[in-house]
Design a protein around this motif. Sequence first.
Motif, PDB file in Angstrom:
ATOM      1  N   PRO A   1       5.109   7.186   5.195  1.00 54.26           N
ATOM      2  CA  PRO A   1       3.829   7.869   5.394  1.00 54.26           C
ATOM      3  C   PRO A   1       4.033   9.341   5.709  1.00 54.26           C
ATOM      4  O   PRO A   1       5.141   9.761   6.060  1.00 54.26           O
ATOM      5  CB  PRO A   1       3.214   7.122   6.589  1.00 54.26           C
ATOM      6  N   GLN A   2       2.977  10.098   5.571  1.00 56.72           N
ATOM      7  CA  GLN A   2       3.025  11.541   5.843  1.00 56.72           C
ATOM      8  C   GLN A   2       1.898  11.876   6.822  1.00 56.72           C
ATOM      9  O   GLN A   2       0.832  12.364   6.436  1.00 56.72           O
ATOM     10  CB  GLN A   2       2.861  12.332   4.539  1.00 56.72           C
ATOM     11  N   PRO A   3       2.099  11.620   8.124  1.00 57.24           N
ATOM     12  CA  PRO A   3       1.017  11.791   9.101  1.00 57.24           C
ATOM     13  C   PRO A   3       0.513  13.217   9.215  1.00 57.24           C
ATOM     14  O   PRO A   3      -0.623  13.433   9.635  1.00 57.24           O
ATOM     15  CB  PRO A   3       1.649  11.306  10.412  1.00 57.24           C
TER      16      PRO A   3
ATOM     17  N   ILE B   1      -0.245  14.987   6.754  1.00 54.06           N
ATOM     18  CA  ILE B   1      -1.224  15.138   5.675  1.00 54.06           C
ATOM     19  C   ILE B   1      -2.371  14.155   5.856  1.00 54.06           C
ATOM     20  O   ILE B   1      -3.537  14.504   5.686  1.00 54.06           O
ATOM     21  CB  ILE B   1      -0.542  14.915   4.308  1.00 54.06           C
ATOM     22  N   LEU B   2      -2.018  12.907   6.191  1.00 56.59           N
ATOM     23  CA  LEU B   2      -3.017  11.852   6.392  1.00 56.59           C
ATOM     24  C   LEU B   2      -2.522  10.961   7.523  1.00 56.59           C
ATOM     25  O   LEU B   2      -1.545  10.238   7.358  1.00 56.59           O
ATOM     26  CB  LEU B   2      -3.203  11.039   5.111  1.00 56.59           C
ATOM     27  N   GLU B   3      -3.198  11.026   8.646  1.00 52.22           N
ATOM     28  CA  GLU B   3      -2.744  10.272   9.808  1.00 52.22           C
ATOM     29  C   GLU B   3      -2.932   8.778   9.620  1.00 52.22           C
ATOM     30  O   GLU B   3      -2.085   7.963  10.004  1.00 52.22           O
ATOM     31  CB  GLU B   3      -3.491  10.736  11.061  1.00 52.22           C
ATOM     32  N   SER B   4      -4.062   8.390   9.001  1.00 51.03           N
ATOM     33  CA  SER B   4      -4.373   6.979   8.825  1.00 51.03           C
ATOM     34  C   SER B   4      -5.424   6.821   7.732  1.00 51.03           C
ATOM     35  O   SER B   4      -6.225   7.736   7.496  1.00 51.03           O
ATOM     36  CB  SER B   4      -4.902   6.389  10.139  1.00 51.03           C
ATOM     37  N   VAL B   5      -5.413   5.662   7.065  1.00 49.63           N
ATOM     38  CA  VAL B   5      -6.469   5.370   6.093  1.00 49.63           C
ATOM     39  C   VAL B   5      -7.598   4.570   6.724  1.00 49.63           C
ATOM     40  O   VAL B   5      -8.598   4.281   6.062  1.00 49.63           O
ATOM     41  CB  VAL B   5      -5.924   4.597   4.871  1.00 49.63           C
ATOM     42  N   GLU B   6      -7.461   4.218   7.982  1.00 49.33           N
ATOM     43  CA  GLU B   6      -8.482   3.391   8.635  1.00 49.33           C
ATOM     44  C   GLU B   6      -9.838   4.093   8.604  1.00 49.33           C
ATOM     45  O   GLU B   6      -9.983   5.249   8.996  1.00 49.33           O
ATOM     46  CB  GLU B   6      -8.091   3.099  10.080  1.00 49.33           C
TER      47      GLU B   6
ATOM     48  N   SER C   1       0.840  -1.194   0.000  1.00 47.13           N
ATOM     49  CA  SER C   1       0.000   0.000   0.000  1.00 47.13           C
ATOM     50  C   SER C   1       0.875   1.244   0.000  1.00 47.13           C
ATOM     51  O   SER C   1       1.905   1.277   0.676  1.00 47.13           O
ATOM     52  CB  SER C   1      -0.893   0.024   1.249  1.00 47.13           C
ATOM     53  N   PRO C   2       0.482   2.290  -0.728  1.00 46.62           N
ATOM     54  CA  PRO C   2       1.250   3.542  -0.687  1.00 46.62           C
ATOM     55  C   PRO C   2       1.184   4.241   0.662  1.00 46.62           C
ATOM     56  O   PRO C   2       1.877   5.233   0.877  1.00 46.62           O
ATOM     57  CB  PRO C   2       0.590   4.387  -1.785  1.00 46.62           C
ATOM     58  N   PHE C   3       0.365   3.716   1.569  1.00 43.79           N
ATOM     59  CA  PHE C   3       0.211   4.329   2.891  1.00 43.79           C
ATOM     60  C   PHE C   3       0.873   3.507   3.992  1.00 43.79           C
ATOM     61  O   PHE C   3       0.773   3.849   5.164  1.00 43.79           O
ATOM     62  CB  PHE C   3      -1.272   4.522   3.196  1.00 43.79           C
ATOM     63  N   ALA C   4       1.551   2.431   3.614  1.00 42.82           N
ATOM     64  CA  ALA C   4       2.219   1.584   4.599  1.00 42.82           C
ATOM     65  C   ALA C   4       3.480   2.264   5.120  1.00 42.82           C
ATOM     66  O   ALA C   4       4.036   3.174   4.491  1.00 42.82           O
ATOM     67  CB  ALA C   4       2.569   0.232   3.975  1.00 42.82           C
ATOM     68  N   ALA C   5       3.956   1.782   6.261  1.00 45.87           N
ATOM     69  CA  ALA C   5       5.138   2.380   6.888  1.00 45.87           C
ATOM     70  C   ALA C   5       6.372   2.258   6.005  1.00 45.87           C
ATOM     71  O   ALA C   5       7.260   3.122   6.042  1.00 45.87           O
ATOM     72  CB  ALA C   5       5.385   1.723   8.241  1.00 45.87           C
TER      73      ALA C   5
ATOM     74  N   GLY D   1      -9.763  15.854   0.534  1.00 45.52           N
ATOM     75  CA  GLY D   1      -9.326  14.498   0.237  1.00 45.52           C
ATOM     76  C   GLY D   1      -7.877  14.463  -0.216  1.00 45.52           C
ATOM     77  O   GLY D   1      -7.361  15.419  -0.809  1.00 45.52           O
ATOM     78  N   VAL D   2      -7.210  13.362   0.059  1.00 47.50           N
ATOM     79  CA  VAL D   2      -5.777  13.222  -0.202  1.00 47.50           C
ATOM     80  C   VAL D   2      -5.555  12.350  -1.436  1.00 47.50           C
ATOM     81  O   VAL D   2      -6.148  11.272  -1.562  1.00 47.50           O
ATOM     82  CB  VAL D   2      -5.056  12.612   1.017  1.00 47.50           C
ATOM     83  N   PHE D   3      -4.681  12.818  -2.328  1.00 46.84           N
ATOM     84  CA  PHE D   3      -4.308  12.074  -3.527  1.00 46.84           C
ATOM     85  C   PHE D   3      -2.806  11.828  -3.497  1.00 46.84           C
ATOM     86  O   PHE D   3      -2.006  12.766  -3.467  1.00 46.84           O
ATOM     87  CB  PHE D   3      -4.686  12.879  -4.775  1.00 46.84           C
ATOM     88  N   VAL D   4      -2.411  10.547  -3.473  1.00 48.31           N
ATOM     89  CA  VAL D   4      -1.001  10.166  -3.553  1.00 48.31           C
ATOM     90  C   VAL D   4      -0.764   9.640  -4.958  1.00 48.31           C
ATOM     91  O   VAL D   4      -1.332   8.626  -5.356  1.00 48.31           O
ATOM     92  CB  VAL D   4      -0.638   9.113  -2.492  1.00 48.31           C
ATOM     93  N   PHE D   5       0.080  10.352  -5.688  1.00 49.44           N
ATOM     94  CA  PHE D   5       0.264  10.104  -7.112  1.00 49.44           C
ATOM     95  C   PHE D   5       1.746   9.855  -7.393  1.00 49.44           C
ATOM     96  O   PHE D   5       2.604  10.661  -7.026  1.00 49.44           O
ATOM     97  CB  PHE D   5      -0.244  11.324  -7.888  1.00 49.44           C
ATOM     98  N   SER D   6       2.054   8.723  -8.030  1.00 49.10           N
ATOM     99  CA  SER D   6       3.438   8.360  -8.277  1.00 49.10           C
ATOM    100  C   SER D   6       3.608   7.832  -9.696  1.00 49.10           C
ATOM    101  O   SER D   6       2.753   7.097 -10.197  1.00 49.10           O
ATOM    102  CB  SER D   6       3.888   7.289  -7.272  1.00 49.10           C
ATOM    103  N   VAL D   7       4.699   8.230 -10.332  1.00 49.39           N
ATOM    104  CA  VAL D   7       5.072   7.692 -11.642  1.00 49.39           C
ATOM    105  C   VAL D   7       6.590   7.479 -11.664  1.00 49.39           C
ATOM    106  O   VAL D   7       7.318   8.003 -10.821  1.00 49.39           O
ATOM    107  CB  VAL D   7       4.684   8.635 -12.811  1.00 49.39           C
ATOM    108  N   LEU D   8       7.045   6.705 -12.633  1.00 50.29           N
ATOM    109  CA  LEU D   8       8.476   6.586 -12.846  1.00 50.29           C
ATOM    110  C   LEU D   8       9.059   7.965 -13.138  1.00 50.29           C
ATOM    111  O   LEU D   8       8.443   8.765 -13.859  1.00 50.29           O
ATOM    112  CB  LEU D   8       8.758   5.632 -14.003  1.00 50.29           C
ATOM    113  N   HIS D   9      10.213   8.257 -12.555  1.00 53.78           N
ATOM    114  CA  HIS D   9      10.798   9.589 -12.710  1.00 53.78           C
ATOM    115  C   HIS D   9      11.170   9.821 -14.175  1.00 53.78           C
ATOM    116  O   HIS D   9      11.827   8.982 -14.802  1.00 53.78           O
ATOM    117  CB  HIS D   9      12.041   9.709 -11.826  1.00 53.78           C
TER     118      HIS D   9
END
Length: 256
Positions: free
Chosen positions: A47-49, A51-56, A37-41, A153-161
Amino acid sequence: MSDLHQSNRRLWDEWSDDFQAIWRSDTDEGELPPAPSPFAADAPGGPQPGILESVEGKAYVELGCGGGQGSVGTAELGADPVVGVDFSGEQLRYARQLRDEYGVDAQFVQGDVTDLPLPDDRFDVASSEAAFQMVEDVDRAFAEAHRVLRDGGVFVFSVLHPLHEALDEESGTLEHSYVDEGPREIEIDEAFEETLMVFDRTVADLHNGLVDAGFEVRRLLEHHNHEVEHNEPAESDLPDVLWKVPQSVRFWAVAQ
């Protein structure tokens, strides 16, 4: 849907069996395949607490979910409900299999990230991993991500550099221009009828596209190949240039 987009979809339908077999190749008998998960430790950049403390308990959608690994991994962290969207029916077949293997609750929907089959203001959290570089109209995809997120709402967006993608690993030189977004053709396997078409946007273009879509970018993270982060050059046979450039870029953005 453009001809290029349809070609990429056909390629993923054709490639899916081989791709998922590689993904699962290090899984021992009786063990579950990886579902990061992109939100895992241990996610890239961590993680970025602030911005988003938890997805629970958060409503979550993965855009371009492929085999569902991010969706399943985030469901494992307690997100609810969880939805994954992808254009490849074959990839979604694997996503549903992975969901059942983990025994989590997640829904997988076939659809286009530039025209999501989802209602407005439905989710608290969204993510996309290594998918939007295949999208021709990335501004429309960013707008759709914003549309389905609630305010804040939080959007975590990642692509190959894009710099990583421009380099020739053997010579350590630029194979193509960093500022030429493409499209660029990648042959996955000569046995396949289709090739993969990708777009190498600059980091600035990606950042500004998010801002123009209504996001506030809170963090921008560039990180190395996993092997580079955990090894020494003398202990690896990776090309020298990979120790000098980031492999991917990740944005943590908030819908305004």
